[in-house]
Design a protein around this motif. Structure first.
Motif, PDB file in Angstrom:
ATOM      1  N   GLN A 149       2.788   5.295  -9.904  1.00 47.49           N
ATOM      2  CA  GLN A 149       2.058   5.521 -10.997  1.00 47.49           C
ATOM      3  C   GLN A 149       1.279   4.139 -11.325  1.00 47.49           C
ATOM      4  O   GLN A 149       0.238   4.340 -12.154  1.00 47.49           O
ATOM      5  N   LEU A 150       1.176   3.244 -10.836  1.00 46.15           N
ATOM      6  CA  LEU A 150       0.733   2.005 -10.913  1.00 46.15           C
ATOM      7  C   LEU A 150      -0.617   2.095 -10.426  1.00 46.15           C
ATOM      8  O   LEU A 150      -1.007   2.828  -9.338  1.00 46.15           O
ATOM      9  N   PRO A 151      -1.744   1.504 -11.071  1.00 45.28           N
ATOM     10  CA  PRO A 151      -3.086   1.715 -10.688  1.00 45.28           C
ATOM     11  C   PRO A 151      -3.224   0.505  -9.488  1.00 45.28           C
ATOM     12  O   PRO A 151      -2.680  -0.514  -9.459  1.00 45.28           O
ATOM     13  N   TRP A 152      -3.875   0.810  -8.345  1.00 46.56           N
ATOM     14  CA  TRP A 152      -4.447   0.211  -7.278  1.00 46.56           C
ATOM     15  C   TRP A 152      -3.100  -0.475  -6.470  1.00 46.56           C
ATOM     16  O   TRP A 152      -3.339  -0.737  -5.110  1.00 46.56           O
ATOM     17  N   LEU A 153      -2.117  -0.979  -6.978  1.00 43.32           N
ATOM     18  CA  LEU A 153      -1.349  -1.554  -6.096  1.00 43.32           C
ATOM     19  C   LEU A 153      -0.433  -0.710  -5.257  1.00 43.32           C
ATOM     20  O   LEU A 153      -0.132  -1.350  -4.082  1.00 43.32           O
ATOM     21  N   PRO A 154      -0.188   0.488  -5.459  1.00 42.17           N
ATOM     22  CA  PRO A 154       0.492   1.279  -4.334  1.00 42.17           C
ATOM     23  C   PRO A 154      -0.446   1.313  -3.174  1.00 42.17           C
ATOM     24  O   PRO A 154      -0.231   1.343  -1.893  1.00 42.17           O
ATOM     25  N   GLU A 155      -1.696   1.513  -3.415  1.00 45.99           N
ATOM     26  CA  GLU A 155      -2.712   1.791  -2.446  1.00 45.99           C
ATOM     27  C   GLU A 155      -2.756   0.291  -1.774  1.00 45.99           C
ATOM     28  O   GLU A 155      -2.757   0.577  -0.344  1.00 45.99           O
ATOM     29  N   ALA A 156      -3.003  -0.742  -2.003  1.00 48.84           N
ATOM     30  CA  ALA A 156      -2.913  -2.084  -1.626  1.00 48.84           C
ATOM     31  C   ALA A 156      -1.646  -2.340  -0.856  1.00 48.84           C
ATOM     32  O   ALA A 156      -1.986  -2.653   0.474  1.00 48.84           O
ATOM     33  N   ALA A 157      -0.381  -1.770  -1.266  1.00 47.00           N
ATOM     34  CA  ALA A 157       0.656  -2.059  -0.429  1.00 47.00           C
ATOM     35  C   ALA A 157       0.809  -1.276   0.687  1.00 47.00           C
ATOM     36  O   ALA A 157       1.365  -1.577   1.896  1.00 47.00           O
ATOM     37  N   ILE A 158       0.176   0.144   0.691  1.00 47.99           N
ATOM     38  CA  ILE A 158       0.362   0.965   1.756  1.00 47.99           C
ATOM     39  C   ILE A 158      -0.816   0.501   2.775  1.00 47.99           C
ATOM     40  O   ILE A 158      -0.579   0.531   3.977  1.00 47.99           O
ATOM     41  N   ARG A 159      -1.846  -0.071   2.324  1.00 39.50           N
ATOM     42  CA  ARG A 159      -3.080  -0.393   3.353  1.00 39.50           C
ATOM     43  C   ARG A 159      -2.721  -1.683   4.146  1.00 39.50           C
ATOM     44  O   ARG A 159      -3.039  -2.146   4.696  1.00 39.50           O
ATOM     45  N   TRP A 160      -1.614  -2.804   3.374  1.00 34.95           N
ATOM     46  CA  TRP A 160      -1.453  -3.895   3.891  1.00 34.95           C
ATOM     47  C   TRP A 160      -1.107  -4.076   5.159  1.00 34.95           C
ATOM     48  O   TRP A 160      -0.288  -3.097   5.766  1.00 34.95           O
ATOM     49  N   ARG A 161      -1.728  -5.108   6.057  1.00 36.93           N
ATOM     50  CA  ARG A 161      -2.075  -4.930   7.558  1.00 36.93           C
ATOM     51  C   ARG A 161      -1.620  -3.929   8.221  1.00 36.93           C
ATOM     52  O   ARG A 161      -0.911  -3.584   9.113  1.00 36.93           O
ATOM     53  N   GLY A 162      -2.655  -2.886   8.034  1.00 39.34           N
ATOM     54  CA  GLY A 162      -2.689  -1.607   8.502  1.00 39.34           C
ATOM     55  C   GLY A 162      -1.742  -0.403   8.469  1.00 39.34           C
ATOM     56  O   GLY A 162      -1.342   0.344   9.308  1.00 39.34           O
ATOM     57  N   GLY A 163      -1.044  -0.840   7.367  1.00 34.83           N
ATOM     58  CA  GLY A 163       0.091   0.200   7.135  1.00 34.83           C
ATOM     59  C   GLY A 163       1.387  -0.304   7.317  1.00 34.83           C
ATOM     60  O   GLY A 163       2.508   0.568   7.597  1.00 34.83           O
ATOM     61  N   ARG A 164       1.570  -1.335   7.689  1.00 32.78           N
ATOM     62  CA  ARG A 164       2.985  -2.142   7.931  1.00 32.78           C
ATOM     63  C   ARG A 164       3.923  -1.803   7.179  1.00 32.78           C
ATOM     64  O   ARG A 164       5.202  -1.290   7.542  1.00 32.78           O
ATOM     65  N   ILE A 165       3.798  -1.788   5.800  1.00 30.21           N
ATOM     66  CA  ILE A 165       5.055  -1.544   4.825  1.00 30.21           C
ATOM     67  C   ILE A 165       5.231  -0.243   4.949  1.00 30.21           C
ATOM     68  O   ILE A 165       6.350   0.223   4.974  1.00 30.21           O
ATOM     69  N   ALA A 166       4.251   0.702   4.695  1.00 31.85           N
ATOM     70  CA  ALA A 166       4.302   2.229   4.893  1.00 31.85           C
ATOM     71  C   ALA A 166       5.089   2.789   6.129  1.00 31.85           C
ATOM     72  O   ALA A 166       6.107   3.358   5.726  1.00 31.85           O
ATOM     73  N   VAL A 167       4.783   1.868   7.206  1.00 33.45           N
ATOM     74  CA  VAL A 167       5.576   2.469   8.460  1.00 33.45           C
ATOM     75  C   VAL A 167       6.840   2.337   8.401  1.00 33.45           C
ATOM     76  O   VAL A 167       7.915   2.897   8.865  1.00 33.45           O
ATOM     77  N   ALA A 168       7.159   1.039   7.849  1.00 35.72           N
ATOM     78  CA  ALA A 168       8.441   0.401   7.794  1.00 35.72           C
ATOM     79  C   ALA A 168       9.480   1.398   7.103  1.00 35.72           C
ATOM     80  O   ALA A 168      10.562   1.557   6.813  1.00 35.72           O
ATOM     81  N   LEU A 169       8.841   1.779   5.703  1.00 37.05           N
ATOM     82  CA  LEU A 169       9.635   2.413   4.840  1.00 37.05           C
ATOM     83  C   LEU A 169       9.707   3.771   5.218  1.00 37.05           C
ATOM     84  O   LEU A 169      11.022   4.457   5.153  1.00 37.05           O
ATOM     85  N   LEU A 170       8.962   4.605   5.900  1.00 37.74           N
ATOM     86  CA  LEU A 170       9.173   5.746   6.409  1.00 37.74           C
ATOM     87  C   LEU A 170      10.060   5.904   7.733  1.00 37.74           C
ATOM     88  O   LEU A 170      10.936   6.594   7.722  1.00 37.74           O
ATOM     89  N   LYS A 171      10.118   4.765   8.356  1.00 37.75           N
ATOM     90  CA  LYS A 171      11.315   4.630   9.431  1.00 37.75           C
ATOM     91  C   LYS A 171      12.887   4.541   8.716  1.00 37.75           C
ATOM     92  O   LYS A 171      13.476   5.169   9.163  1.00 37.75           O
ATOM     93  N   ARG A 172      12.517   3.863   7.593  1.00 40.97           N
ATOM     94  CA  ARG A 172      13.962   3.603   6.904  1.00 40.97           C
ATOM     95  C   ARG A 172      14.418   4.709   6.246  1.00 40.97           C
ATOM     96  O   ARG A 172      15.651   5.021   6.315  1.00 40.97           O
ATOM     97  N   SER A 173      13.554   5.648   5.958  1.00 41.17           N
ATOM     98  CA  SER A 173      13.853   6.943   5.233  1.00 41.17           C
ATOM     99  C   SER A 173      14.242   7.884   6.493  1.00 41.17           C
ATOM    100  O   SER A 173      14.782   9.123   6.108  1.00 41.17           O
ATOM    101  N   GLY A 174      13.994   7.854   7.773  1.00 40.98           N
ATOM    102  CA  GLY A 174      14.529   8.552   8.733  1.00 40.98           C
ATOM    103  C   GLY A 174      13.723   9.059   9.728  1.00 40.98           C
ATOM    104  O   GLY A 174      13.818   9.767  10.636  1.00 40.98           O
ATOM    105  N   LEU A 175      12.216   8.970   9.591  1.00 40.25           N
ATOM    106  CA  LEU A 175      11.202   9.461  10.472  1.00 40.25           C
ATOM    107  C   LEU A 175      11.217   8.448  11.703  1.00 40.25           C
ATOM    108  O   LEU A 175      11.518   7.221  11.705  1.00 40.25           O
TER     109      LEU A 175
END
Length: 280
Positions: A149-175
């Motif tokens: 729900q937060l402005p800009w911060l989720p986009e920044a977190a997901i984009r950080w270092r080419g999606g490194r955080i997003a990939v890690a979270l998706l892997k943790r969830s089972g992908l």
């Protein structure tokens, strides 16, 4: 059918098989697209069904409105109506996973006249989720909903270092590593896709009243939940039956993560076929 149109927007879709015994419509969730159904769809087509997997609004460039109001549930339901109309299908078997499941619940409540059956994967009935948040750890498990729900911060977190955080979270969830990277690359590599995908979450406060008023589901329904789903707890899953008055089956997949279409496509296809065949 390669695409369907609504309000000047063009939605892409994968349309396979011949409708020998009926049509099955598949709705994906976040951050997936229609391709998340590829392995499941193969089994459904082999069983004689026409299978249509749509890229929902926000996930295809020509159907990407910029207002969060455009992602309210009534709009998402209307998109499915447009899909059925374009495909020339009066009634279908509807299947939804994750956010696609949320749309499927609302569609079944609002337009049961267009359905033969409903299969929802992972996402509990909206009113079951609200009840579970008051009586279990469901609110904590769904932490990402509040964060998005937060402005800009989720986009920044997901984009950080080419999606490194997003990939890690998706892997943790089972992908798998491969799928986590593929989904993240699609979000980041398609201009406007990430912001549009997050608008589904940012429209939720606008839909709170509608979700709480979601009516009982009268069509034959199967709900599929998996024990290793870190976002959806057992309490919400078990409460779902309270809001289904039609024939209902609750199926639990042991040791499977939230990503049921990717991780257990053959098992999921069998459950979808069981439900579809039950209403011939």
């Amino acid at each position: 059918m390669e695409a369907f149109f609504r309000d000047g927007m063009r939605f892409t879709a994968v349309d396979e098989g011949a409708a020998d015994v009926g049509t099955i419509v598949l709705l994906h969730g976040f951050p997936q697209r229609s391709q998340s159904w590829t392995d499941t769809s193969r089994h459904l087509v082999a069983a004689g069904y026409r299978v249509i997997a749509a890229d929902q609004r926000g996930y295809t460039p020509q159907a990407r409105p910029r207002s969060r109001r455009a992602y309210r549930l009534n709009e998402l339901v209307a998109d499915v109506v447009a899909l059925l109309d374009t495909a020339g299908v009066d009634r279908a078997h509807l299947v939804g996973h994750d956010w696609g499941g949320g749309v499927a619940w609302m569609f079944a409540a609002a337009r049961p006249d267009r359905l033969h059956s409903l299969t929802v994967v992972s996402a509990p009935h909206p009113r079951a989720v609200v009840r579970a948040m008051l009586t279990s750890r469901q609110l904590v498990q769904a932490w990402h909903v509040g964060f998005f729900q937060l402005p800009w911060l989720p986009e920044a977190a997901i984009r950080w270092r080419g999606g490194r955080i997003a990939v890690a979270l998706l892997k943790r969830s089972g992908l798998s590593e491969q799928m986590a990277r593929e989904y993240t690359d699609r979000l980041l590599g398609d201009p406007g896709c990430l912001a549009a995908a997050l608008r589904w979450y940012r429209a939720m406060p606008l839909d709170m009243a509608a979700g709480l008023k979601t009516g009982a589901i009268t069509v034959p329904t199967t709900y599929v939940w998996s024990t290793d789903d870190i976002a959806i707890g057992r309490r919400a899953a078990e409460l779902t039956s309270r809001w289904v008055t039609g024939r209902f089956d609750f199926k639990v997949l042991e040791g499977v993560s939230h990503w049921i279409p990717e991780q257990a496509p053959e098992t999921l296809a069998a459950l979808i076929l069981d439900r579809a065949r039950s209403v011939r």
